[in-house]
Motif scaffolding. Structure first.
Motif, short mmCIF file in Angstrom:
data_model
loop_
_atom_site.label_atom_id
_atom_site.label_comp_id
_atom_site.label_asym_id
_atom_site.label_seq_id
_atom_site.Cartn_x
_atom_site.Cartn_y
_atom_site.Cartn_z
N LEU A 1 0.83 -1.20 0.00
CA LEU A 1 0.00 0.00 0.00
C LEU A 1 0.86 1.25 0.00
CD1 LEU A 1 -2.76 1.37 0.21
CD2 LEU A 1 -2.58 1.18 2.70
N ALA A 2 1.91 1.27 0.82
CA ALA A 2 2.80 2.43 0.89
C ALA A 2 3.45 2.69 -0.46
CB ALA A 2 3.87 2.21 1.96
N GLU A 3 3.86 1.63 -1.14
CA GLU A 3 4.49 1.77 -2.45
C GLU A 3 3.50 2.33 -3.47
OE1 GLU A 3 7.27 1.93 -5.34
OE2 GLU A 3 7.54 1.62 -3.19
N ARG A 4 2.26 1.87 -3.43
CA ARG A 4 1.24 2.40 -4.34
C ARG A 4 1.04 3.90 -4.11
NH1 ARG A 4 -2.24 -2.22 -2.92
NH2 ARG A 4 -1.94 -3.85 -4.47
N LEU A 5 1.01 4.30 -2.84
CA LEU A 5 0.81 5.71 -2.52
C LEU A 5 1.98 6.56 -3.01
CD1 LEU A 5 -0.62 5.32 1.10
CD2 LEU A 5 -1.88 6.01 -0.95
N ARG A 6 3.19 6.06 -2.86
CA ARG A 6 4.36 6.80 -3.33
C ARG A 6 4.32 7.01 -4.84
NH1 ARG A 6 7.03 4.09 1.10
NH2 ARG A 6 7.36 2.22 -0.16
N VAL B 1 -1.61 16.97 -11.25
CA VAL B 1 -2.66 16.81 -10.25
C VAL B 1 -4.05 16.80 -10.88
CG1 VAL B 1 -3.75 17.84 -8.23
CG2 VAL B 1 -1.27 17.76 -8.39
N LEU B 2 -4.34 17.73 -11.76
CA LEU B 2 -5.66 17.77 -12.37
C LEU B 2 -5.64 17.20 -13.78
CD1 LEU B 2 -7.59 21.01 -11.35
CD2 LEU B 2 -8.20 18.66 -10.95
N SER B 3 -4.85 16.17 -14.00
CA SER B 3 -4.82 15.53 -15.31
C SER B 3 -5.66 14.26 -15.28
CB SER B 3 -3.39 15.19 -15.73
OG SER B 3 -2.87 14.16 -14.92
N LEU B 4 -6.29 13.94 -16.40
CA LEU B 4 -7.08 12.71 -16.48
C LEU B 4 -6.20 11.48 -16.33
CD1 LEU B 4 -9.46 13.66 -19.43
CD2 LEU B 4 -10.00 13.65 -16.99
N SER B 5 -4.95 11.58 -16.79
CA SER B 5 -4.04 10.45 -16.68
C SER B 5 -3.71 10.15 -15.22
CB SER B 5 -2.76 10.70 -17.48
OG SER B 5 -2.12 11.89 -17.03
N TRP B 6 -3.52 11.20 -14.39
CA TRP B 6 -3.26 10.98 -12.96
C TRP B 6 -4.51 10.41 -12.29
CZ3 TRP B 6 -5.37 12.31 -8.30
CH2 TRP B 6 -4.61 11.97 -7.18
N MET B 7 -5.67 10.93 -12.65
CA MET B 7 -6.92 10.44 -12.05
C MET B 7 -7.13 8.96 -12.39
SD MET B 7 -9.39 13.76 -12.64
CE MET B 7 -10.82 13.07 -11.81
N LYS B 8 -6.80 8.57 -13.62
CA LYS B 8 -6.91 7.15 -13.99
C LYS B 8 -5.93 6.32 -13.18
CE LYS B 8 -6.38 3.83 -17.76
NZ LYS B 8 -5.46 2.98 -16.97
N LEU B 9 -4.70 6.83 -13.02
CA LEU B 9 -3.70 6.12 -12.22
C LEU B 9 -4.19 5.94 -10.79
CD1 LEU B 9 -0.76 4.98 -12.25
CD2 LEU B 9 -0.01 7.24 -11.49
N ALA B 10 -4.80 6.99 -10.24
CA ALA B 10 -5.31 6.92 -8.87
C ALA B 10 -6.44 5.90 -8.75
CB ALA B 10 -5.80 8.29 -8.43
N MET B 11 -7.33 5.87 -9.73
CA MET B 11 -8.44 4.92 -9.69
C MET B 11 -7.94 3.49 -9.88
SD MET B 11 -11.60 4.54 -9.04
CE MET B 11 -12.06 6.27 -8.91
N ASP B 12 -6.97 3.30 -10.77
CA ASP B 12 -6.38 1.97 -10.95
C ASP B 12 -5.72 1.50 -9.66
OD1 ASP B 12 -7.18 1.82 -13.59
OD2 ASP B 12 -5.26 2.44 -14.42
N SER B 13 -5.02 2.42 -8.98
CA SER B 13 -4.37 2.09 -7.72
C SER B 13 -5.40 1.69 -6.66
CB SER B 13 -3.55 3.29 -7.23
OG SER B 13 -2.92 3.01 -5.99
N LEU B 14 -6.53 2.40 -6.66
CA LEU B 14 -7.60 2.09 -5.71
C LEU B 14 -8.17 0.70 -5.99
CD1 LEU B 14 -8.97 3.40 -3.32
CD2 LEU B 14 -10.65 4.39 -4.89
N CYS B 15 -8.33 0.37 -7.25
CA CYS B 15 -8.82 -0.97 -7.63
C CYS B 15 -7.85 -2.05 -7.13
CB CYS B 15 -8.96 -1.08 -9.14
SG CYS B 15 -10.34 -0.15 -9.84
N GLU B 16 -6.55 -1.81 -7.30
CA GLU B 16 -5.54 -2.76 -6.85
C GLU B 16 -5.58 -2.92 -5.33
OE1 GLU B 16 -1.91 -1.17 -8.31
OE2 GLU B 16 -2.30 -1.71 -10.40
#
Length: 350
Positions: free
Chosen positions: A43-48, A58-73
């Motif tokens: 979890l710590a590695e995903r957050l980093r 921060v307000l890019s769609l690519s970062w938001m997708k990365l964040a959602m993919d990380s949440l799924c994982e």
């Protein structure tokens, strides 16, 4: 504009509940402790990995997708942990089940709201396609149509979405669920509650960022305090400070566009609009053509980003829904549902 920030809401009213699972003198069997450590380190590695390299991410769609993919994982990871713990649902405390089911309802509601707004933004793609088709001509009549489509696009994009506006109250409900239920005489239960706590914190944070980004307001942003004894606390705090700080700066400056991709499209439109309004002078023909091409490229990038993000949100929705369904099936199979009574019956029907 961002709202003034009040004091952080404390989650622990009676000291630090994590003392019961410290690495020293925890009393946990080695196998359970190693499972927990592996989960929290991952979890710590995903957050980093989510900490933006620069403020434009921060307000890019690519970062938001990365964040959602990380949440799924992360949610898939805790499901795997539950399996490895070999803790049957029949051994789950009633409070754990009620909290889990209630949280899952709130998460599904958030996903529906996010998908609703992303669909709305994607619908703007059709209006921009009309604009581009009409601009592929020097006819004044086509320019009038293009201008009308641009006006419609601006109204469509700026219109409030009631579902997104409701995210703030849903997030408040999730924040209230962050306190840990007490666990007695169950080593596996203690590991499960600590893992679920970390998942809840990360989920609430990422969803609050999505709610803020999709509403164009910092109102939904949350500042969550976590115990610094947790292995993932430093990574989470760094991520939260970075993302929330930049979002408040962006919204504080008056910008309300959802993403930098949408902002880029808006900038192209502002450049084109005067030409469409007043007509194109001969000396501006080349500049006009280049501006139309630029709008086309930016619109395509926005559309692709929205499609990918929509799929990521749909993926998270399915993970939450299948996890909820699996728990309810297990409750029925073991007869636990009848023991829990009306609370589960009400949640099943939602």
């Amino acid at each position: 504009m961002s709202r003034p920030q009040g004091p952080h809401r404390p989650f622990f009213h009676f000291g630090n509940p994590f003392r019961m699972i410290s690495s020293k003198g925890s009393g946990l069997p080695e196998r359970l402790l190693s499972l927990l450590i592996a989960f929290e380190e991952t979890l710590a590695e995903r957050l980093r990995k989510l900490i933006p390299k620069d403020k434009d991410e921060v307000l890019s769609l690519s970062w938001m997708k990365l964040a959602m993919d990380s949440l799924c994982e992360t949610h898939s990871g805790v499901k795997n942990l539950i399996t490895e713990l070999e803790l049957p649902v029949s051994d789950w405390d009633e409070k754990w089940i009620d909290v889990y089911l209630d949280i899952s309802v709130n998460l599904l509601d958030l996903c529906i709201a996010f998908s609703s707004q992303l669909t709305k933004l994607n619908q703007g793609h059709l209006l921009l396609q009309c604009v581009l088709r009409n601009l592929d001509s020097s006819s004044p009549k086509q320019f009038v149509r293009a201008r009308s489509s641009l006006d419609s696009w601006r109204q469509h994009i700026s219109a409030k979405n009631p579902r997104v506006e409701s995210c703030h109250s849903i997030l408040d409900n999730l924040v209230r669920s962050l306190d840990l239920p007490k666990v007695k005489n169950s080593a596996k239960g203690k590991v499960l509650m600590r893992a679920l706590y970390s998942v809840k914190v990360v989920t609430v944070f990422i969803c609050s960022v999505f709610a803020a980004a999709l509403s164009g307001s910092a109102k939904s942003l949350l500042d969550l305090n976590v115990s610094d004894t947790l292995p993932w606390a430093a990574a989470f705090s760094a991520l939260q400070a970075n993302v929330n700080g930049e979002l408040r700066n962006v919204f504080g400056s008056g910008r309300v566009t959802v993403s930098k991709e949408l902002d880029a499209v808006d900038a192209s439109i502002k450049k084109l609009y005067p030409m469409i309004q007043d007509g194109v002078e001969p000396v501006e023909v080349e500049q006009f053509k280049n501006s139309v091409i630029d709008l086309g490229k930016r619109e395509e990038k926005l559309s692709e980003g929205l499609d990918l993000l929509t799929k990521a949100v749909d993926g998270f929705f399915k993970i939450v829904l299948t996890g909820r369904d699996a728990l309810l099936c297990n409750l029925r199979a073991t007869g636990t549902e009848s023991v829990l009574g009306s609370n589960v019956e009400q949640l099943v029907g939602r």
